[in-house]
Each structure stands twice: as structure tokens, then as C-alpha cells.
Design a protein around this motif. Sequence first.
Motif, short mmCIF file in Angstrom:
data_model
loop_
_atom_site.label_atom_id
_atom_site.label_comp_id
_atom_site.label_asym_id
_atom_site.label_seq_id
_atom_site.Cartn_x
_atom_site.Cartn_y
_atom_site.Cartn_z
N PHE A 1 8.95 -8.58 -2.96
CA PHE A 1 8.84 -7.35 -3.76
C PHE A 1 10.04 -7.29 -4.70
O PHE A 1 10.94 -6.47 -4.50
CB PHE A 1 8.82 -6.12 -2.84
CG PHE A 1 7.64 -6.08 -1.90
CD1 PHE A 1 6.42 -5.58 -2.33
CD2 PHE A 1 7.75 -6.55 -0.60
CE1 PHE A 1 5.32 -5.55 -1.48
CE2 PHE A 1 6.66 -6.53 0.26
CZ PHE A 1 5.44 -6.03 -0.18
N ASN A 2 10.07 -8.16 -5.69
CA ASN A 2 11.32 -8.27 -6.44
C ASN A 2 11.57 -7.16 -7.47
O ASN A 2 12.62 -7.11 -8.07
CB ASN A 2 11.51 -9.68 -7.03
CG ASN A 2 10.51 -9.99 -8.11
OD1 ASN A 2 9.90 -9.09 -8.67
ND2 ASN A 2 10.32 -11.28 -8.40
N SER A 3 10.61 -6.25 -7.63
CA SER A 3 10.86 -5.17 -8.59
C SER A 3 11.30 -3.86 -7.91
O SER A 3 11.59 -2.88 -8.58
CB SER A 3 9.61 -4.91 -9.44
OG SER A 3 8.60 -4.35 -8.63
N VAL A 4 11.34 -3.85 -6.57
CA VAL A 4 11.76 -2.62 -5.90
C VAL A 4 13.13 -2.81 -5.22
O VAL A 4 13.55 -3.94 -4.98
CB VAL A 4 10.74 -2.13 -4.84
CG1 VAL A 4 9.36 -1.99 -5.42
CG2 VAL A 4 10.72 -3.02 -3.62
N LYS A 5 13.77 -1.70 -4.92
CA LYS A 5 15.10 -1.80 -4.30
C LYS A 5 14.97 -2.01 -2.79
O LYS A 5 14.37 -1.19 -2.08
CB LYS A 5 15.89 -0.54 -4.60
CG LYS A 5 17.30 -0.65 -4.06
CD LYS A 5 18.24 0.28 -4.75
CE LYS A 5 19.58 0.16 -4.06
NZ LYS A 5 20.71 0.20 -4.86
N VAL A 6 15.55 -3.12 -2.32
CA VAL A 6 15.53 -3.42 -0.89
C VAL A 6 16.99 -3.43 -0.42
O VAL A 6 17.85 -4.04 -1.06
CB VAL A 6 14.89 -4.81 -0.61
CG1 VAL A 6 14.75 -5.05 0.89
CG2 VAL A 6 13.54 -4.95 -1.29
N GLU B 1 0.84 -1.21 0.00
CA GLU B 1 0.00 0.00 0.00
C GLU B 1 0.88 1.27 0.00
O GLU B 1 0.63 2.21 -0.74
CB GLU B 1 -0.89 -0.03 1.25
CG GLU B 1 -1.58 1.25 1.55
CD GLU B 1 -3.08 1.18 1.37
OE1 GLU B 1 -3.58 0.07 1.11
OE2 GLU B 1 -3.73 2.24 1.46
N ILE B 2 1.92 1.25 0.82
CA ILE B 2 2.82 2.41 0.89
C ILE B 2 3.64 2.54 -0.41
O ILE B 2 3.83 3.64 -0.93
CB ILE B 2 3.77 2.30 2.11
CG1 ILE B 2 2.97 2.26 3.43
CG2 ILE B 2 4.79 3.43 2.15
CD1 ILE B 2 2.27 3.56 3.81
N LEU B 3 4.07 1.40 -0.94
CA LEU B 3 4.84 1.44 -2.19
C LEU B 3 4.00 2.01 -3.34
O LEU B 3 4.49 2.78 -4.16
CB LEU B 3 5.31 0.03 -2.58
CG LEU B 3 6.44 -0.57 -1.73
CD1 LEU B 3 6.71 -2.01 -2.16
CD2 LEU B 3 7.73 0.25 -1.86
#
Length: 465
Positions: A188-193, A159-161
Motif C-alpha cells: 500500500f505505497n500511497s498510504v501512511k504506514v 476494503e477498509i482503506l
Amino acid sequence: MEWKEYFIGQLMTQREVTIIWDKFLSQSSWKLETIFNHLHAMPAIQIKQKHILCSRCNCQDQQQYYKFYFNKKKIIYCCSCLQMGRICSNDLLYYLPNNQPLTIRNQKSFLTWQGKLSPQQNKASQEVAEQLDDSSHPHLIHAVTGAGKTEMLFPIIDEILRKDGKIALVSPRVDVCIELFPRIKAAFNSVKVLLLHGKSETKYEPCEILIATTHQLLRFFQAFDLVIVDEVDAFPYVDNESLHFAVNRAVKKKGKLIFLTATPDKKIVEAVKKGLIHQTILPARFHGFPLVEPIFLWLGDWKTNLVNQQKNSKLLLSLKHFIALEGRKLIFIANIKLAILLSEWLEKLFKGLRLTYVYSTDPLRHQKVEKMRKGHYDILISTSILERGVTFENCHVFILGAEDPLFSKSALVQMIGRVGRKAAYPSGKVVFGHYGITKEMKRAAIEIKGMNQLASKRGLLNANA
Ligand SMILES: [Zn+2]
């Protein structure tokens, strides 16, 4: 990326600003001097009427401030946060608050996790999501061990993303962070963690999700739309004013703070009662089987029996029964010396028994736990360090000397929580072996029973459980 992105939400020394500029912007048209002019600044050490205060860690203990003289000028520095680099009274700290409001830019979900939430997880997740706009009340998620609290967070993080926001998922315990990192990355493999902790070489850089120890938040200033503190009652966060300060400061003014634990401490429970913190309870495990309730077993003077290696003792008889159980066995004992004695005695008595012991400063701790997980040992004797965070399939727990003052209600609940975590082995045995029942033992048993009753009342337990 705009220059601001590299600094936003961080609290930095002059050196740290320079390092970021060197790494990301030295080839751009942005001069270092211009960057400094755009950043806010505050004195690193504030002195008000003889009261000294560090702007980074807010340490109130005046004994933590040391002085030295440079060119006949008195310089004060803070020892409390020295491990993050020395800051002195002649230094400035630079910061750039994250003022970016949340906006729905992406309707698309970022969640790549293919699993499904249980009805309880789903309900709890929705309940928390509805509270995200309320920045004046932190939210406590009180989830029993094995409830699946990490998965429950996925829709909230998503939701925050989707609103283009930033998230920090932090824990006082580095092993919890290390375990969370691959799971969040995969979900969440498409965002930078990014994973940050004192033992890693990684430096902070702009990312959507930061996973870090609570200590790392000393480097942030109104940075995140959502800060989640996992294992909020664990050392060293609990009772550490500096870390509480850091966590609160790292949340944006309109941001949300979420606490997660199976065993909330007294302060949080009080704050919930007063309505300062809102709460969601998950009383059931994800597999729908109840928490295992402990069996109280009086052993008499077990310490003397152990030291004298007394064969006809109740201690040895009970241990024999316990060892005969099918599956892995965890024996908790508060004292390291007694743990070693027990290990030697059992090895002598039961030839071929694969066992080892582990304690907090054991250099082989991680290897031993890994070997236990892989089934290389039948028995692991441990001080309370393994009470949290470890999951062994098909395991039973014997707490030898459950009456020890080191074993608080929370520690006991966490130790009980090691049993029956996997759906394939949702049950097991938990024994409180003791020489007198303590209040903490009673409170732990009442809490487990209470959660099972609540789960049953809400219809969350399997009919065949
Ligand atoms: Zn400090």
C-alpha cells in the motif's frame, strides 16, 4: 489536518497530550488548554471498595499497585504498565474515541501489490470480507504455515482503506512486526504506514495503517475500524488479560477484530466451538504442496548418548543421515546446555561442517539467523525460539527430544512448518527424534495429517504434489 486528527483514538497522559500539542499544534491557533477541554478524561487509577484498577492496563492483580506519600497524601500507581510511563491515582487519562463511521469515499483501490492470490487465499479473503460488518464476532483465520496469510489480508485491508477507515496490524512478537512492516508498506505505497514497538524511537502519529506489538495498543481507545492480531497464540499475548483488554478496547465500537494463526490455542478453539468467534480455515500452502508429515524416530536414551559422546549410538547414526541431506538443516533441542554440547560434538566429528547454535537471549541471534538465511551455515541448532517467523529455503528439521515437555503441540506444528515453505523447495524432511512418544507429538502429527486431508478434499493440492 484538523486538531482532532492528532488525538483521535488515543489514550494519553497529560504529558503525552502536551508532547503532541508541542510537536504538531504549538504554531497553530489551538491553545493547549482548549484542547484539554475538548478531550474526555478519566481517573488513571480507579479505586472501588478497596479494589484498585488501572484504567490503562486493567490489571486485576492487587500486588501490582504500589503506594507512596506526597504532601501526606497517599498516591497509588500501577507497576503493571510502568514501562509505558508511570500513572498515579492523582493523574487523569485523556482520550478521544474515533466516532467516524465508515463511508465509501474512494472507489479506487489502494493496493499496489502486483501479485495474485491463490484460489484458496481468494476464497478465504472474500469470506472474511463478508464478515467485516459483524462487529459482535471476532474472526479467526486458521491458516497453515506457509499458506500466505499476509497476502490474503491485502483485499480486506484495502476494503477498509477505501471506506476511509483505520487499521492496526499487531502481533505479540516484535520480529513479526518488523518483518510485516516493509511488506505492508510496499503493498500500500500511497498510504501512511507506521511501525511502533518498545525497541523503536518512533512515536505515534496519525496514519492509515499501524503495525505494532500488542503492548502498544495499551495506548489506544476505540481507535481502529479493523484490528488484526497476528500469531495470536504467541507469548506474551496468550494468557495476558491486560493485552486482551487493550486489543478489545482499541477496536471501535462498530469495528472488527481478526485473529491470525497456524496454531490456535485451546481458548480460541473453545470460543469457535461455542460460536463466539467465527472461523476461516486455510488448510493448504500457497504453492499447493502438502505440509510435510513428521517421521517418528525412537533414539533411546539420547541424552546420555549425547553427554557421553557415544559413537555407536542410534543418536549419532540418525544425525549422520540427517546431516548428509542436501540443503540447510535445523536441529531443535529444548535445552541450551545440550544444544551447546551437541554443537561441540558435531564440530569435532565432522571437520569443515559449518554450524552454529542459537538461543533466546543470544546477543548474536539476529545475525546468526541472517547468516543461516544467506547460506553461511549448513546447520543451525536452536532452542524452540525459532519455531515461528523464520523461513529458510531448502531446509530440513530434526527435533531432538521431541518428547520434551517444553514442546507443545503448537510448538511442534510451528517447527514442522519451517520445512518446504518456498515454491522452489516445497518439500523436505521432518524427524521427531525421541525417547518415548508424548500426547503432544501425536496431536501435532494428527493435526498436520488432518490439514493435508482437508486440503486434498477441497481440491487445493497440486496433482503432482
Ligand atoms: Zn496499568
